[in-house]
Design an enzyme around this catalytic site. Sequence first.
Site, PDB file in Angstrom:
ATOM      1  CE  LYS A 185      35.922  60.080  23.642  1.00  9.39           C
ATOM      2  NZ  LYS A 185      34.985  60.228  22.572  1.00  9.39           N
ATOM      3  CG  ASN A 231      45.624  41.913  31.787  1.00  9.52           C
ATOM      4  OD1 ASN A 231      44.820  41.005  31.867  1.00  9.52           O
ATOM      5  ND2 ASN A 231      46.098  42.562  32.862  1.00  9.52           N
ATOM      6  CG  ASP A 262      53.891  44.422  35.420  1.00 10.38           C
ATOM      7  OD1 ASP A 262      53.579  43.957  36.536  1.00 10.38           O
ATOM      8  OD2 ASP A 262      54.239  43.725  34.451  1.00 10.38           O
ATOM      9  CE  LYS A 287      55.787  36.209  39.098  1.00  8.89           C
ATOM     10  NZ  LYS A 287      54.808  36.397  38.040  1.00  8.89           N
ATOM     11  CG  PHE A 341      49.537  31.430  37.953  1.00 10.68           C
ATOM     12  CD1 PHE A 341      49.207  30.427  37.075  1.00 10.68           C
ATOM     13  CD2 PHE A 341      48.987  31.413  39.227  1.00 10.68           C
ATOM     14  CE1 PHE A 341      48.339  29.422  37.442  1.00 10.68           C
ATOM     15  CE2 PHE A 341      48.119  30.418  39.598  1.00 10.68           C
ATOM     16  CZ  PHE A 341      47.789  29.417  38.700  1.00 10.68           C
ATOM     17  CE  LYS A 394      57.712  39.419  41.409  1.00  9.64           C
ATOM     18  NZ  LYS A 394      56.602  39.889  40.607  1.00  9.64           N
TER      19      LYS A 394
END
Length: 397
Positions: free
Chosen positions: A287, A209, A277, A336, A322, A340
Amino acid sequence: MKILLGITGGIAAYKAAELARLLTNRGHGVRCVLTEAGARFITPLTLASLTGEPCYGANADHHEWRPSPSVEHIELARWADVVAVVPATANILGQAANGLAGDLLSTILLATQAPVLWAPAMNTAMWEHPAVQVNLERLKVFGHTLVEPAEGMLACGEEGAGKLADIEFIADAIRAVGSPRLPTLVGKKVLVTSGPTREDLDPVRLLTNRSTGEMGIEIARALRDAGAEVHLVLGGDLAAPYGMETTRSRTAEAMMGACAGLWPGMDGCIAAAAVADQKPQSVAAEKGKKGDGPENLVLVRTQDILMHLGLQKKPAQWLLGFAAESEHHLENAQVKLAKKNLDAVFVNDISAGKGFGHQANTLTPVLAEGPQAPLGPLPKDQLASALVAWWAARVEP
Ligand SMILES: Cc1cc2nc3c(=O)[nH]c(=O)nc-3n(C[C@H](O)[C@H](O)[C@H](O)COP(=O)(O)O)c2cc1C
């Protein structure tokens, strides 16, 4: 911060000019003290021009740079928030370890009550000599900080230990040593996660990411500066900061393993890593070749690190997360937080390309009682300091 930079007579003295420039550009007040031998390698004019301050020295040639004929060594010793000697010769280490005050720099080193940092540079045989090592041990007993030299090709043509540490790393160490502590965080063991994770598809391709890891690294630095004992679990390629244990973790699974092992021994955690995730169901040994038609990638869920830490959290521990959200920021953060078992969530609005890789950023802290006043917009280093100060004002001593 007011930094007194001592520069002694080694070939690496030319690098002190770059350090003086870097520290000045970061907004610090920098005054240089050059030894006589140092002045054979670099001129007072260079240092005075780069810092905008007079360069102080022990020999007559430097008198024109002195602002007043007062008791200079005491004034400078009191002025400094931190005294850093870069590069430090074997000679100045020997003088300081034995309380000798033969010139301006060594006298300041005796007179100052500010923290002292050494970045030595010398030939490998000199560095390894027992006399130098015994002197360093004495300086550590005095509470001084040592930034170890690196290994590499030395100016004398030899390869080995004794090369001046990286200038950015030394600047980071000076910041750590000279920053004011935040009493509620002093001595606290804090886990920080940062950076992206990388999930391999095959030997050359991967899923990742846009996180750089910069924000988490700045938070780790701000906690360190505040006096916390930081353990950083780091994904991505950025260099590890000065003054903390760092565990490099490439994948979500590796990061989970590192965090799960460390968490029971921690007082708190700030989880800033952008953990994948999903990961590919399997990693191809070779490959992958291109096919003719549409190609499908099968993904499976990774373990949720924050959820795991939240479930394992003991009453005295604190856990901050975050939420990088592109819509319904505050509502999603509140969900959240509860799900959590977090103490606070910092909401990062990433709509319209904001957040990742950008310098100025805004974070909105969300507590169980609701959203708080936003922090920022600020550059990431200042935002991290603001976040840590904000939390330090809330955490139990
Ligand atoms: C060309 C040259 C290079 C030197 N490089 C170093 C060095 O890298 N490290 C060191 O400890 N001494 C080095 N020295 C020796 C010091 O300059 C010498 O010990 C001097 O007295 C140090 O004084 P100071 O600590 O007051 O600056 C070098 C000397 C010369 C002539």
